[in-house]
Design a protein around this motif. Structure first.
Motif, mmCIF file in Angstrom:
data_model
loop_
_atom_site.group_PDB
_atom_site.id
_atom_site.type_symbol
_atom_site.label_atom_id
_atom_site.label_comp_id
_atom_site.label_asym_id
_atom_site.label_seq_id
_atom_site.Cartn_x
_atom_site.Cartn_y
_atom_site.Cartn_z
ATOM 1 N N GLN A 160 0.825 -1.203 0.000
ATOM 2 C CA GLN A 160 0.000 0.000 0.000
ATOM 3 C C GLN A 160 0.864 1.259 0.000
ATOM 4 N N ALA A 161 1.919 1.258 0.844
ATOM 5 C CA ALA A 161 2.789 2.428 0.931
ATOM 6 C C ALA A 161 3.620 2.626 -0.331
ATOM 7 N N THR A 162 4.031 1.535 -0.951
ATOM 8 C CA THR A 162 4.930 1.622 -2.112
ATOM 9 C C THR A 162 4.181 1.869 -3.416
ATOM 10 N N PHE A 163 3.058 1.170 -3.597
ATOM 11 C CA PHE A 163 2.346 1.225 -4.876
ATOM 12 C C PHE A 163 0.999 1.936 -4.804
ATOM 13 N N GLY A 164 0.545 2.275 -3.600
ATOM 14 C CA GLY A 164 -0.773 2.888 -3.470
ATOM 15 C C GLY A 164 -1.894 1.912 -3.740
ATOM 16 N N ILE A 165 -1.678 0.638 -3.435
ATOM 17 C CA ILE A 165 -2.654 -0.417 -3.716
ATOM 18 C C ILE A 165 -3.672 -0.517 -2.578
ATOM 19 N N ASP A 166 -4.919 -0.683 -2.926
ATOM 20 C CA ASP A 166 -5.968 -0.898 -1.943
ATOM 21 C C ASP A 166 -5.759 -2.271 -1.296
ATOM 22 N N PRO A 167 -5.611 -2.336 0.028
ATOM 23 C CA PRO A 167 -5.399 -3.635 0.684
ATOM 24 C C PRO A 167 -6.481 -4.654 0.378
ATOM 25 N N GLU A 168 -7.717 -4.193 0.125
ATOM 26 C CA GLU A 168 -8.804 -5.116 -0.178
ATOM 27 C C GLU A 168 -8.621 -5.798 -1.536
ATOM 28 N N ALA A 169 -7.798 -5.179 -2.416
ATOM 29 C CA ALA A 169 -7.599 -5.729 -3.763
ATOM 30 C C ALA A 169 -6.541 -6.817 -3.798
ATOM 31 N N VAL A 170 -5.777 -6.971 -2.712
ATOM 32 C CA VAL A 170 -4.699 -7.957 -2.666
ATOM 33 C C VAL A 170 -5.291 -9.346 -2.448
ATOM 34 N N ILE A 171 -4.843 -10.317 -3.256
ATOM 35 C CA ILE A 171 -5.326 -11.693 -3.159
ATOM 36 C C ILE A 171 -4.240 -12.555 -2.522
ATOM 37 N N PRO A 172 -4.460 -13.070 -1.300
ATOM 38 C CA PRO A 172 -3.469 -13.949 -0.667
ATOM 39 C C PRO A 172 -3.601 -15.379 -1.194
ATOM 40 N N ILE A 173 -2.495 -15.990 -1.555
ATOM 41 C CA ILE A 173 -2.521 -17.351 -2.085
ATOM 42 C C ILE A 173 -1.335 -18.154 -1.561
ATOM 43 N N SER A 174 -1.424 -19.451 -1.749
ATOM 44 C CA SER A 174 -0.287 -20.351 -1.550
ATOM 45 C C SER A 174 -0.205 -21.219 -2.796
ATOM 46 N N ALA A 175 0.778 -20.966 -3.630
ATOM 47 C CA ALA A 175 0.929 -21.755 -4.854
ATOM 48 C C ALA A 175 1.257 -23.210 -4.529
ATOM 49 N N LYS A 176 1.819 -23.445 -3.342
ATOM 50 C CA LYS A 176 2.197 -24.807 -2.962
ATOM 51 C C LYS A 176 0.979 -25.640 -2.568
ATOM 52 N N THR A 177 0.095 -25.062 -1.748
ATOM 53 C CA THR A 177 -1.074 -25.812 -1.269
ATOM 54 C C THR A 177 -2.313 -25.600 -2.130
ATOM 55 N N GLY A 178 -2.307 -24.541 -2.968
ATOM 56 C CA GLY A 178 -3.473 -24.254 -3.805
ATOM 57 C C GLY A 178 -4.468 -23.318 -3.158
ATOM 58 N N ARG A 179 -4.205 -22.901 -1.939
ATOM 59 C CA ARG A 179 -5.119 -21.990 -1.243
ATOM 60 C C ARG A 179 -5.183 -20.632 -1.947
ATOM 61 N N GLY A 180 -6.385 -20.171 -2.255
ATOM 62 C CA GLY A 180 -6.590 -18.864 -2.868
ATOM 63 C C GLY A 180 -6.440 -18.826 -4.373
ATOM 64 N N VAL A 181 -5.987 -19.931 -5.001
ATOM 65 C CA VAL A 181 -5.752 -19.926 -6.449
ATOM 66 C C VAL A 181 -7.065 -19.804 -7.222
ATOM 67 N N SER A 182 -8.128 -20.459 -6.736
ATOM 68 C CA SER A 182 -9.433 -20.342 -7.401
ATOM 69 C C SER A 182 -9.916 -18.891 -7.400
ATOM 70 N N GLU A 183 -9.717 -18.176 -6.268
ATOM 71 C CA GLU A 183 -10.095 -16.765 -6.203
ATOM 72 C C GLU A 183 -9.265 -15.934 -7.180
ATOM 73 N N LEU A 184 -7.989 -16.298 -7.347
ATOM 74 C CA LEU A 184 -7.132 -15.570 -8.281
ATOM 75 C C LEU A 184 -7.620 -15.753 -9.722
ATOM 76 N N LEU A 185 -7.994 -16.977 -10.104
ATOM 77 C CA LEU A 185 -8.495 -17.221 -11.457
ATOM 78 C C LEU A 185 -9.777 -16.430 -11.711
ATOM 79 N N ARG A 186 -10.650 -16.363 -10.706
ATOM 80 C CA ARG A 186 -11.875 -15.568 -10.865
ATOM 81 C C ARG A 186 -11.539 -14.088 -11.025
#
Length: 575
Positions: A128-154
């Motif tokens: 947020q401080a570096t890029f001015g990104i809205d924290p709500e727009a950030v998608i947390p994922i784990s490429a190893k376990t697959g957590r959050g990847v479906s939300e990223l594709l959407r």
């Protein structure tokens, strides 16, 4: 990797296979880094709708920024991937601004949230401080376990607009990569901007004007999968009996014969920043080496190639790279993929020599003028500089300041990326000569920061500098403040690798006519008195004096043949 599995592009489990699907090169698997952008098309089904997603996986190191640049030119959006355990890196800032300047939709992604050292809140605050990104727009994922990847594709489907090129328009394609196949010739990767391309179509190149007939089309899924046509927005490969690697010009616009179109703007070719000579260890292998370089540069068009010759090393090529890691990876690919045994000279940067009536760019030390000559027409020498960015934890800030000043950095500035107690990180910016960072700068940066600092740079033009040139392939261009230390170091290296002769050999480092360092290689000496038994001592002295006279004569008329193995040893030690 997880999204490729989730979309069914590859099997969920691969038995007996390395799962680094997109890291296809041996050097990538051995070093654990990405050096070549790779394309993969995926089919994503959502709510009775089917989407084709074209992914281009790009490197992260600054030396391969051109791979990122040309890939972004073929995309509509970008995933800003940040490691949750390490936070924003210097190269992350560079890639963000590159994508933003191109008007791409940027989706911020926080990866590795499954790690014990992950700190999502702190890293999101950094973004947020570096890029001015809205924290709500950030998608947390784990490429190893697959957590959050479906939300990223959407999010990719919902946030990134699909290509708008109409199918009925004349075909217009953007060529962004290529590779060589021994049976099919040059294979080009292209992004279809408008119209439709089918097998059998005749196309023409805006850059070369040459015409070709499409023999095969397909998509990377992630391996080659043939199709009968490519449509607007698709990224695929094309085989058209193109024989010359130089005809596949990255950034070229392709169109159907008889239907010319306007070239696609906005893509800048790579500009080499580090140069080195490449020679075969066996001089008879030069034709094979030249052909290998020609084939390899087809997959890495950021490398410039020019023939050169050396009295010590024979025939070779002078290559231009984007950095020293780029140079080392290229060397390893020559050895891995083409079984080449090569010698690479010490890296140099392009200097600007300003004469009274002209300006000349010099990338080879042997072409550098002797500026110590009072009759020289040289007005001034300018060296290339870069704008450097260093992100480092607060506790290493003093060491980074010292490192920068010891490498002639100027305009040093800094600011805090976050102020979390005990884990504050600082963004340092400065202007530094390019020649200072092509040696051991990056290694020292990692060593002094215990591996936590990240580094990125971009071209910042030329500035006037006091430079000097201290056998041909061993010529160097150095700043005068470092000339004595560099001269002594190289003289000592030569003293270790030059074979001893039957006469004394002086080894000197000189700038113009001034010797700044010297070592003496003692002569090999036979015991000429070993076979003498008894007799007066004058008999022994006579043999010794004859030996001295012979050595003085050999020193006058003798020559030192420096074997290529010695060049290989000293240049290997200099890296």
């Amino acid at each position: 990797m997880t999204d490729i599995k989730l979309t069914g592009t590859i099997a969920a489990k691969q038995t007996g296979k390395n799962e680094q699907v997109l890291d296809k090169l041996k050097v990538e698997r051995e070093r654990g880094i990405t050096v070549k952008a790779q394309t993969a098309s995926m089919i994503y089904d959502r709510q009775a709708s089917r989407y084709m997603l074209n992914l281009i996986d790009t490197p992260g190191h600054v030396d391969f920024a051109w791979e990122v640049s040309r890939s972004l030119a073929a995309c509509q959006g970008a995933l800003l991937l940040v490691d949750c355990s390490q936070g924003v890196q210097a190269q992350t800032i560079s890639v963000f601004h590159n994508a933003k300047d191109r008007g791409l939709t940027i989706i911020p992604v926080l990866n590795k949230i499954d790690l014990p050292a992950a700190d999502p809140d702190r890293v999101i605050a950094q973004m947020q401080a570096t890029f001015g990104i809205d924290p709500e727009a950030v998608i947390p994922i784990s490429a190893k376990t697959g957590r959050g990847v479906s939300e990223l594709l959407r999010a990719i489907v919902e946030r990134i607009s699909p290509p708008v090129g109409p199918t009925s328009s004349p075909f217009r394609g953007f060529l962004f990569d290529s590779f060589y196949d021994r049976y099919r010739g040059v294979i080009s990767l292209l992004n279809v901007k408008e119209g439709t391309l089918r097998v059998g179509d005749k196309i023409s190149s805006t850059f070369t004007g040459k015409r070709y007939e499409i023999m095969e089309l397909g998509i990377m899924h992630p391996e080659e999968t043939s199709t009968s046509a490519l449509y607007p927005g698709q990224v695929g490969y094309m085989a058209c009996n193109m024989k010359e690697p130089t005809d596949a010009h990255v950034g070229d616009t392709l169109y159907r014969v008889g239907q010319p179109v306007d070239p696609i703007p906005g893509f800048k070719p790579a500009k080499p920043m580090v140069f080195a000579g490449v020679y075969p260890i066996d001089s008879g292998d030069f034709p094979k080496l030249e052909e290998s370089i020609k084939r390899l540069t087809l997959t890495d068009r950021s490398v410039s190639v020019q023939r050169e010759s050396s009295s010590a090393l024979g025939q070779g090529c002078r290559l231009g790279f984007l950095g020293t890691l780029h140079m080392d990876v290229f060397r390893q690919r020559l050895e891995d993929e083409y079984n080449a045994n090569v010698i690479i000279t010490a890296p140099t940067v392009p200097y600007k020599v300003v004469y009274k009536d002209k300006e000349v760019i010099v990338s080879n030390p042997t072409d550098f003028p002797e500026v110590t000559d009072t009759t020289s027409k040289v007005k001034e020498i300018q060296e290339p500089t870069v704008s450097a960015s260093i992100i480092v934890p607060e506790q290493y800030f003093g060491d980074m300041m010292d490192l920068c000043f010891s490498h002639r950095a100027e305009d040093l500035d800094h600011r805090y990326l976050d102020s979390t107690e005990g884990s504050a990180r600082i963004l340092m910016t400065c202007t530094i000569p390019l020649s200072e960072i092509v040696t051991d700068f990056f290694d020292q940066l990692k060593s002094r920061s215990s591996g936590f600092a990240s580094f990125d740079y971009e071209e910042a033009g030329y500035r006037r500098s006091d430079l000097a040139k201290p056998v041909d392939a061993l010529a160097l261009i150095v700043h005068r403040s470092a000339q004595e230390s560099v001269g002594r170091a190289w003289v000592k290296k030569l003293h270790r690798v030059i074979p001893r002769q039957l006469f004394e050999v002086p080894i000197q480092a000189a700038i113009g006519k001034k010797v700044i360092a010297r070592e003496t290689l003692s002569a090999m000496r036979a015991d000429v008195t070993a076979g003498l038994y008894g007799g007066h001592y004058e008999r022994k002295m006579k043999h010794l004096e004859n030996q001295k006279a012979s050595k003085r004569k050999m020193k006058r008329i003798g020559t030192v043949n420096l074997p290529q193995e010695a060049f290989f040893d000293i240049l290997s030690q200099s890296k």
